[in-house]
Motif scaffolding. Sequence first.
Motif, mmCIF file in Angstrom:
data_model
loop_
_atom_site.group_PDB
_atom_site.id
_atom_site.type_symbol
_atom_site.label_atom_id
_atom_site.label_comp_id
_atom_site.label_asym_id
_atom_site.label_seq_id
_atom_site.Cartn_x
_atom_site.Cartn_y
_atom_site.Cartn_z
ATOM 1 N N CYS A 63 0.828 -1.207 0.000
ATOM 2 C CA CYS A 63 0.000 0.000 0.000
ATOM 3 C C CYS A 63 0.858 1.251 0.000
ATOM 4 O O CYS A 63 2.071 1.189 0.172
ATOM 5 N N CYS A 64 0.197 2.377 -0.208
ATOM 6 C CA CYS A 64 0.895 3.657 -0.255
ATOM 7 C C CYS A 64 1.392 4.040 1.147
ATOM 8 O O CYS A 64 0.811 3.663 2.155
ATOM 9 N N SER A 65 2.463 4.825 1.174
ATOM 10 C CA SER A 65 3.043 5.270 2.447
ATOM 11 C C SER A 65 2.259 6.390 3.103
ATOM 12 O O SER A 65 2.576 6.774 4.237
ATOM 13 N N ASP A 66 1.264 6.914 2.421
ATOM 14 C CA ASP A 66 0.505 8.068 2.907
ATOM 15 C C ASP A 66 0.084 7.883 4.371
ATOM 16 O O ASP A 66 -0.457 6.830 4.739
ATOM 17 N N SER A 67 0.329 8.904 5.180
ATOM 18 C CA SER A 67 0.040 8.812 6.622
ATOM 19 C C SER A 67 -1.446 8.672 6.912
ATOM 20 O O SER A 67 -1.839 8.312 8.028
ATOM 21 N N ALA A 88 5.372 4.878 -1.593
ATOM 22 C CA ALA A 88 4.558 5.932 -2.194
ATOM 23 C C ALA A 88 3.993 5.465 -3.532
ATOM 24 O O ALA A 88 4.726 4.960 -4.388
ATOM 25 N N GLY A 89 2.698 5.595 -3.693
ATOM 26 C CA GLY A 89 2.052 5.221 -4.947
ATOM 27 C C GLY A 89 1.828 3.733 -5.119
ATOM 28 O O GLY A 89 1.468 3.280 -6.208
ATOM 29 N N ASN A 90 2.041 2.943 -4.051
ATOM 30 C CA ASN A 90 1.900 1.465 -4.113
ATOM 31 C C ASN A 90 2.404 0.883 -5.436
ATOM 32 O O ASN A 90 1.707 0.107 -6.101
ATOM 33 N N GLY A 116 -4.518 1.102 -2.803
ATOM 34 C CA GLY A 116 -4.276 2.511 -3.049
ATOM 35 C C GLY A 116 -5.274 3.325 -2.245
ATOM 36 O O GLY A 116 -6.016 2.787 -1.434
ATOM 37 N N HIS A 117 -5.285 4.618 -2.472
ATOM 38 C CA HIS A 117 -6.234 5.466 -1.735
ATOM 39 C C HIS A 117 -6.574 6.699 -2.557
ATOM 40 O O HIS A 117 -5.783 7.131 -3.406
ATOM 41 N N SER A 118 -7.752 7.238 -2.259
ATOM 42 C CA SER A 118 -8.170 8.449 -2.957
ATOM 43 C C SER A 118 -7.209 9.596 -2.631
ATOM 44 O O SER A 118 -6.549 9.586 -1.600
ATOM 45 N N ARG A 119 -7.120 10.544 -3.521
ATOM 46 C CA ARG A 119 -6.303 11.742 -3.351
ATOM 47 C C ARG A 119 -4.827 11.405 -3.103
ATOM 48 O O ARG A 119 -4.130 12.073 -2.307
ATOM 49 N N CYS A 120 -4.346 10.346 -3.782
ATOM 50 C CA CYS A 120 -2.956 9.899 -3.609
ATOM 51 C C CYS A 120 -1.983 10.940 -4.191
ATOM 52 O O CYS A 120 -2.071 11.299 -5.358
ATOM 53 N N GLY A 121 -1.063 11.411 -3.360
ATOM 54 C CA GLY A 121 -0.111 12.441 -3.785
ATOM 55 C C GLY A 121 0.848 11.968 -4.863
ATOM 56 O O GLY A 121 1.237 12.742 -5.739
ATOM 57 N N ALA A 122 1.226 10.699 -4.799
ATOM 58 C CA ALA A 122 2.152 10.170 -5.800
ATOM 59 C C ALA A 122 1.478 10.113 -7.171
ATOM 60 O O ALA A 122 2.093 10.435 -8.201
HETATM 61 ZN ZN LIG Z 1 -0.665 7.756 -1.858
#
Ligand SMILES: [Zn+2]
Length: 217
Positions: A63-67, A88-90, A116-122
Amino acid sequence: MNENVNNQPNTASALQPEQILEDLKEGNKRFLDGRSIHSGESSLKKLKEFAATGQFPKAIVLCCSDSRAPVEIVFDQDIGDLFVIRVAGNVVAPSLVGSVEFAASTYGTSVVLVMGHSRCGAVQATLDHIEHTLAIPSENIHDLIARIKPHIFPIAQIKELSYDEKWRRSVDANVLASVSQLSTSSRLIEDLVLHGKITILGAVLDLNTGYVRFLDQ
Ligand SMILES: [Zn+2]
C-alpha cells in the motif's frame, strides 16, 4: 516447477482466501462503525506472544506510504495479522516484489492485497507531470513517477474529464496495474498464482469516508 513453491512451510493461516477477505471487510466495517476491537493492552500481549512463536500473517498488503492510509487501523487488524509493504504510490519495484515473495514463501500467506487510496499524492504528482511537464526534484522521485506514468497516461489524455475525475480514475488504474504487474513479476509469484497458492487483488481506501472498496467487485 519452482522448488520454493514445493518447499513452502505449512505456516499459513488455516483460513481460505475468501475468509481472509471477508475478515478484512468486516474489520473495515468495524472501523467505519467506531467498533474497532483491538486495544493497546491486547496488542502488547500479542506482540510478546509472537516474539516467541514467530509470525503467521493472514495477508500481505502492498500500500501507499501516505500517513492517512494506515492499513492495520482501517481494517481493524492486530499485531501479527498483516505483512505490510508501504511505498509511495503502491508501485511494484524489485525490492517490493522480493518482500511479497519473502512473506508468501516463508509464511505461506495466501492473500496479497494492493491498496491505493483516494487523493494519492504520488498519483497526483504523476498526473501533474504529464499535464504540465513539471520538473521532478530527484532521480528517486522520478523512478516512482516513471513507474506510475504508463498506467495513467491514457486517462490524463481524456480532455473531457475534470482534474478530480482523472485523479480518481488514475488511482484505480494504478492499483490494477500494480496487481497485474505483481502477478507476473517473478517466477516464484507466477508459480504461486498458477498453483492457486496466492490470490492477488486490489482495493482503494476512500480518505473521505474510511471505506475500502475492493476492485474485483
Ligand atoms: Zn498515496
